[in-house]
Design an enzyme around this catalytic site. Structure first.
Site, short mmCIF file in Angstrom:
data_model
loop_
_atom_site.label_atom_id
_atom_site.label_comp_id
_atom_site.label_asym_id
_atom_site.label_seq_id
_atom_site.Cartn_x
_atom_site.Cartn_y
_atom_site.Cartn_z
N LYS A 1 0.83 -1.22 0.00
CA LYS A 1 0.00 0.00 0.00
C LYS A 1 0.86 1.26 0.00
O LYS A 1 0.50 2.26 -0.60
CB LYS A 1 -0.95 0.00 1.21
CG LYS A 1 -2.32 -0.54 0.87
CD LYS A 1 -2.43 -2.04 0.85
CE LYS A 1 -2.36 -2.72 -0.44
NZ LYS A 1 -2.44 -4.18 -0.33
N GLY B 1 9.95 -21.92 15.91
CA GLY B 1 9.11 -22.70 16.81
C GLY B 1 8.65 -23.99 16.16
O GLY B 1 8.34 -24.03 14.96
N VAL C 1 -5.17 -10.76 -6.81
CA VAL C 1 -5.06 -9.51 -6.06
C VAL C 1 -3.63 -8.97 -6.10
O VAL C 1 -3.39 -7.80 -6.44
CB VAL C 1 -5.46 -9.76 -4.58
CG1 VAL C 1 -5.33 -8.48 -3.78
CG2 VAL C 1 -6.86 -10.31 -4.49
N GLU D 1 -2.58 -14.43 -17.45
CA GLU D 1 -3.46 -15.16 -16.51
C GLU D 1 -4.02 -16.39 -17.21
O GLU D 1 -4.63 -16.29 -18.28
CB GLU D 1 -4.59 -14.23 -16.04
CG GLU D 1 -5.73 -14.92 -15.32
CD GLU D 1 -5.31 -15.74 -14.11
OE1 GLU D 1 -4.74 -15.17 -13.17
OE2 GLU D 1 -5.57 -16.97 -14.09
N VAL E 1 1.46 -19.61 -18.63
CA VAL E 1 2.92 -19.60 -18.76
C VAL E 1 3.44 -21.03 -18.66
O VAL E 1 3.09 -21.77 -17.74
CB VAL E 1 3.55 -18.70 -17.68
CG1 VAL E 1 5.07 -18.81 -17.71
CG2 VAL E 1 3.11 -17.26 -17.89
N VAL F 1 1.26 -16.10 -8.42
CA VAL F 1 0.28 -17.16 -8.73
C VAL F 1 -0.36 -17.73 -7.46
O VAL F 1 -0.91 -18.83 -7.50
CB VAL F 1 0.93 -18.28 -9.56
CG1 VAL F 1 1.38 -17.77 -10.91
CG2 VAL F 1 2.11 -18.91 -8.82
N ASP G 1 -3.39 -17.59 7.59
CA ASP G 1 -3.11 -18.14 6.26
C ASP G 1 -2.78 -19.62 6.29
O ASP G 1 -2.79 -20.27 5.23
CB ASP G 1 -1.93 -17.40 5.62
CG ASP G 1 -2.31 -16.05 5.04
OD1 ASP G 1 -3.45 -15.60 5.27
OD2 ASP G 1 -1.47 -15.44 4.35
N HIS H 1 -23.83 14.94 2.67
CA HIS H 1 -23.70 15.36 1.27
C HIS H 1 -22.63 16.43 1.17
O HIS H 1 -22.62 17.34 2.00
CB HIS H 1 -25.03 15.90 0.76
CG HIS H 1 -24.93 16.45 -0.63
ND1 HIS H 1 -24.81 15.63 -1.73
CD2 HIS H 1 -24.87 17.73 -1.08
CE1 HIS H 1 -24.72 16.38 -2.82
NE2 HIS H 1 -24.75 17.65 -2.45
#
Ligand code: FAD
Ligand code: AMP
Length: 478
Positions: free
Chosen positions: A58, A122, A191, A211, A245, A277, A319, A451
């Site tokens: 970002k 760990g 993404v 892609e 690819v 990928v 993840d 507004h």
């Protein structure tokens, strides 16, 4: 054998560090194990997200957008900025400083909350013991009432394009270029590929995205993905769908990529190639063979809805388990697990995890797409509102895209909010809050929105669900 902890967390990414802080806040004696060394050669907390993921990407997206605006966007306002240049090392240095501040901030939070940091690798042994191999090679074993595995993920490598972090890079290498590549290839229009491709395209690279799939952004609402494809292509990203690819050869400072497209073998040469990928869990060497924790063939640790593994007292989050690979999903799982360990009845609403792609305009959504709902046999009403007629978007000269609200046709309950447009991430969050409270499109329509704001587009899209939009022609009149 030394200390015994109530909670030992392995991994200090947004899943692990948040779990550790929350556990400590709840009065549990907590340690967190982390092995990652940052650019300064010392252990750096924050995981992928803070070091080489969400935050640095970002930072570069924001820098490159400012440059792009100065070049392309100022003229319309009557601002002439003829000599705008980019100093890439300064841009990268700014990014590094942000990473340093934030990862240091996590260390400060650990100290403030009394979380013990164990530096090193760990490994979960049997009986909820954790072996920590320090960076100096010293091994200690700590005992825990509860263990939280939060080892995260790493980029997937593909044999046709082996990463050397010079000419062929992964997402981490793509955050470190010291100059703008003239011809940049990106494998994968997900993404990460779109965000990193955008950074370098805005700075002047000729970007081609290859892609394999035929359909762009399969997880997004179809109307959104079509519009996003149009907008990004117009910006100059050459996105080649159905381009798989199959091989690559590096020759000095360039790489020639072989790919198949519409049944034809093709070749293209780049100065740099980003392999984006997807990501895979980091769980090899995390679990001793007798730890009892089970994972699937791709390495994802099996967990239930509350992130409990097959071993009582051992949890896994983020993840390295099923679900979206997103920082906020990891963090909320961390909070849920810490609170459950402390005896609370915490839950997580997996149906309302927002997704965001930080291109410009942003692409974001929460809840279900119109197509998914129809496939489930749910009858829906849909309202859309284009930014092209939003006063705030016009004032900002940022009018691409729209807001789409999808509601149950019988109950009017909002089931999805999908946005491609300026500040899509922030707008979708409003949808997520509304949906968490079970709002109807009519409820949203009855609220007062300031507004002029971009948020009014959400208001109007909600009104449009029942044919009541004021500032656009309604598809259905009611
Ligand atoms: P990680 O952040 O991967 O952290 C795991 C940590 O565990 C690491 O620090 C690792 O060193 C440590 N570890 C692993 N094994 C061991 C071990 N055996 N011993 C000690 N330590 C260990 N998500 C978003 O939500 N928004 C975004 O904008 C976004 N942008 C991204 C951009 C890029 C370029 C990338 C690569 C990712 C991005 N993500 C984004 C995804 C996000 O970074 C991850 O979903 C998130 O970091 C997952 O958190 P985690 O805690 O599960 O794992
Ligand atoms: P994501 O999983 O969202 O990060 O996206 C990764 C994308 O890379 C997916 O859309 C895949 O289809 C794409 N991909 C994977 N392998 C290849 C390949 N060999 N060539 C082109 N695209 C690929």
């Amino acid at each position: 054998m030394s200390d015994k902890f109530d909670v030992v967390v392995i991994g200090a990414g947004p899943g692990g560090y948040v779990a550790a802080i929350r556990a400590a806040q709840l009065g549990l004696k907590t340690a967190c194990v982390e092995r990652y060394k940052g650019k300064e050669g010392k252990v750096a907390l924050g995981g992928t997200c803070l070091n080489v993921g969400c935050i640095p990407s970002k930072a570069l997206l924001d820098s490159s957008y400012k440059y792009h605006e100065a070049h392309e966007g100022f003229k319309v306002h009557g601002i002439d900025a003829p000599n705008v240049t980019i100093d890439v090392p300064t841009m990268i240095g700014r990014k590094d400083q942000i990473v340093k501040n934030l990862t240091g901030g996590v260390a400060t939070l650990f100290k403030a909350n009394g979380v013990t940091l164990l530096e090193g690798n760990g490994k979960l042994l049997s009986g909820k013991k954790v072996e920590v191999t320090g960076l100096d090679g010293n091994v200690q074993v700590v005992e825990a009432e509860n263990v939280i595995l939060a080892s995260g993920s790493r980029p997937i490598d593909i044999p046709p394009a082996p990463v050397d972090q010079k000419v062929i890079v992964d997402s981490t290498g793509a955050l470190e270029f010291q100059s703008v590549p003239k011809r940049l290839g990106v494998i994968g229009a997900g993404v990460i590929g779109l965000e990193l491709g955008s950074v370098w395209a805005r700075l002047g690279a000729e970007v081609t995205v290859l892609e394999a799939l035929d359909k762009f952004l399969v997880a997004a609402d179809e109307q959104v993905s079509k519009e996003a494809y149009k907008i990004l292509s117009k910006q100059g990203l050459n996105i080649r769908m159905g381009a798989r690819v199959t091989g690559s050869q590096v020759n000095g400072e360039e790489v020639t990529v072989n790919y198949t497209e519409a049944g034809e073998e093709k070749q293209i040469t780049f100065d740099r190639l980003i392999v984006a990928v997807g990501r895979r869990p980091v769980t090899t060497d995390l679990l001793a063979s007798d730890s009892g924790v089970e994972s699937d063939e791709r390495g994802y640790i099996y967990v239930d809805d509350h992130c409990a593994t097959s071993v009582p007292g051992v949890f896994a989050i983020g993840d390295c388990v099923r679900g979206l690979m997103l920082a906020h999903k990891a963090s909320e799982e961390g909070v849920m697990v810490a609170e459950r360990i402390a005896g609370h009845k915490a839950q997580m609403n997996y149906d309302l995890v927002p997704s965001v792609i930080y291109t410009h305009p942003e692409i974001a959504w929460v809840g279900k797409t119109e197509q998914a709902l129809k496939a489930e046999g749910v009858e829906v009403n849909v309202g859309t509102f284009p930014f092209a007629v939003s006063g705030r978007a016009l004032a900002a000269n940022d009018t691409a895209g729209f807001v789409k609200v999808v509601a149950d046709a019988k109950t009017d309950r909002v089931l999805g909010v999908h946005v491609v447009g300026p500040s899509a991430a922030e707008l979708v969050q409003q949808g997520a809050i509304a949906m968490e409270f079970g709002t109807s499109a009519e409820d949203l329509g009855m609220m007062v929105f300031s507004h002029p704001t971009l948020s009014e587009a959400l208001h109007e899209a909600a009104l449009a669900v029942n044919g009541h939009a004021i500032h656009a022609v309604n598809r259905k009149k009611r």
